[in-house]
Design an enzyme around this catalytic site. Structure first.
Site, PDB file in Angstrom:
ATOM      1  CE  LYS A  53      -3.989  -2.491   2.037  1.00 30.30           C
ATOM      2  NZ  LYS A  53      -4.694  -2.859   3.098  1.00 30.30           N
ATOM      3  CD  GLN A  97      -3.747  -4.585   6.238  1.00 25.90           C
ATOM      4  OE1 GLN A  97      -3.778  -3.385   5.443  1.00 25.90           O
ATOM      5  NE2 GLN A  97      -4.203  -5.659   5.435  1.00 25.90           N
ATOM      6  CG  ASP A 120      -9.917  -0.484   4.400  1.00 24.59           C
ATOM      7  OD1 ASP A 120      -9.502  -0.670   3.167  1.00 24.59           O
ATOM      8  OD2 ASP A 120      -9.223  -0.609   5.303  1.00 24.59           O
TER       9      ASP A 120
HETATM   10  N1  GUN Z   1      -7.235  -7.091   5.292  1.00 26.66           N
HETATM   11  C1  GUN Z   1      -7.230  -7.711   4.238  1.00 26.66           C
HETATM   12  N2  GUN Z   1      -8.051  -7.050   3.336  1.00 26.66           N
HETATM   13  C2  GUN Z   1      -8.044  -5.870   3.876  1.00 26.66           C
HETATM   14  C3  GUN Z   1      -8.620  -4.826   3.436  1.00 26.66           C
HETATM   15  O1  GUN Z   1      -8.954  -4.381   2.458  1.00 26.66           O
HETATM   16  N3  GUN Z   1      -8.441  -3.640   4.196  1.00 26.66           N
HETATM   17  C4  GUN Z   1      -8.161  -3.561   5.554  1.00 26.66           C
HETATM   18  N4  GUN Z   1      -7.859  -2.548   6.469  1.00 26.66           N
HETATM   19  N5  GUN Z   1      -7.648  -4.771   6.214  1.00 26.66           N
HETATM   20  C5  GUN Z   1      -7.421  -5.952   5.274  1.00 26.66           C
END
Ligand code: GUN
Length: 299
Positions: A53, A97, A120
């Site tokens: 990211k 996350q 998100d």
């Molecule tokens: N863990 C797995 N996929 C995601 C996601 O799209 N966003 C977040 N914040 N955590 C994740």
């Protein structure tokens, strides 16, 4: 029939190039989009995702910050950090996350994030917006799937779509977005009896179950579009999806590979949402309206 392989890396590259230009426009107006990522604990997969990211942000010209905390950190510390980031005008997107360690109340943490910075799309405000077809931050993985289908001009209106997996992150928002686009949607999950009786009807099959080889050729209609969201690490170290790729590609019209399909799009759509957040913030503070194409309207 041999399926066309949808190249997620290529589409992601194209979208990132498009957004690089938009970021340059924002920077010229004095607004550099910024993303803050909160990572708790040392889950190896989460660390890899967070690094990806940050890298994607750098590639498109965004500012990003990663806040790392030990697994035993108190939830209040994370909530206080989010509150600070909510008030920080240089931050347009905040992401925690997942998964979080078991002592966390995930909903309480996610509801602390300002819905205007919830890139998100996990805050209840944005989840509700998705249900009623409002302006939201669409969750990144389903948003990426939508973009991949668009890249191949695959229309979903009137199609039978089967989504396998009913998670809050992928399955449920995916189904809502497809329904909004006038598909006929069926959601299957771990308790679904005889999965094949549903998957065989799918014109478009989206699989996000986290089970390697769950979808076999005999479960897929000839000519179906198959989107594999699964990412599974086999004991031999190989990364595979939920679909028997070699078998199903002989029957489908389109298929996404793992790796190199949906994965690169998830990270890219996070960048897209962060840039949209910055554009909306600029609009609110300076009255600079984004162009209609810059606003996500799921109606
Ligand atoms: N863990 C797995 N996929 C995601 C996601 O799209 N966003 C977040 N914040 N955590 C994740």
């Amino acid at each position: 029939m041999v399926a066309k392989i949808i190249d997620g890396n290529a589409v992601a590259k194209q979208v990132r190039a498009e957004y690089r230009t938009r970021v340059e426009g924002l920077v010229a107006l004095g607004c550099k989009p910024g993303l803050a990522v909160i990572l708790v604990g040392d889950n190896p997969a989460s660390k890899v995702y967070v690094d990806k990211k940050a890298k994607a942000c750098a590639e498109v010209g965004l500012h990003s910050e990663v806040y790392r905390f030990p697994a035993d950190v108190h939830q209040d510390v994370i909530i206080a950090e989010i509150a600070k980031l909510n008030a920080d005008p240089s931050i347009h997107g905040i992401l925690v996350q997942l998964p979080l360690p078991p002592h966390f109340q995930i909903r309480q943490v996610l509801e602390t994030i300002s819905h205007e910075k919830d890139v998100d799309g996990f805050h209840l405000y944005n989840v509700g917006g998705l249900v009623v077809g409002g302006i939201v931050f669409p969750p990144c993985t389903p948003y990426g799937v939508q973009r991949l289908l668009e890249s191949e001009n695959i229309s979903v209106a009137g199609q039978n779509v089967v989504v396998v997996g009913a998670s809050n992150i992928v399955g449920k928002p995916m189904a809502l977005m497809l329904m909004q686009s006038e598909a006929t949607v069926v959601i299957c999950h771990a308790k679904t009896r005889d999965l094949a009786q549903f998957t065989i009807l799918a014109d478009i099959l989206v699989v996000a179950a986290g089970v390697p080889n769950l979808i076999l050729p005999q479960m897929v209609k000839t000519g179906a579009v198959v989107i594999d969201v699964g990412i599974n690490r086999l004991p031999n170290g190989r990364l595979v999806g939920d679909v028997d790729f070699e078998g199903v590609k002989k029957k489908a019209s389109y298929i996404t590979p793992v790796p190199g399909g949906v994965g690169p799009m998830t990270v890219t759509m996070l960048v897209v949402n962060t840039v949209q957040s910055a554009e909306r913030m600029l609009e609110r503070t300076k009255g600079l309206a984004p162009q209609p194409s810059q606003v996500t309207v799921l109606a």
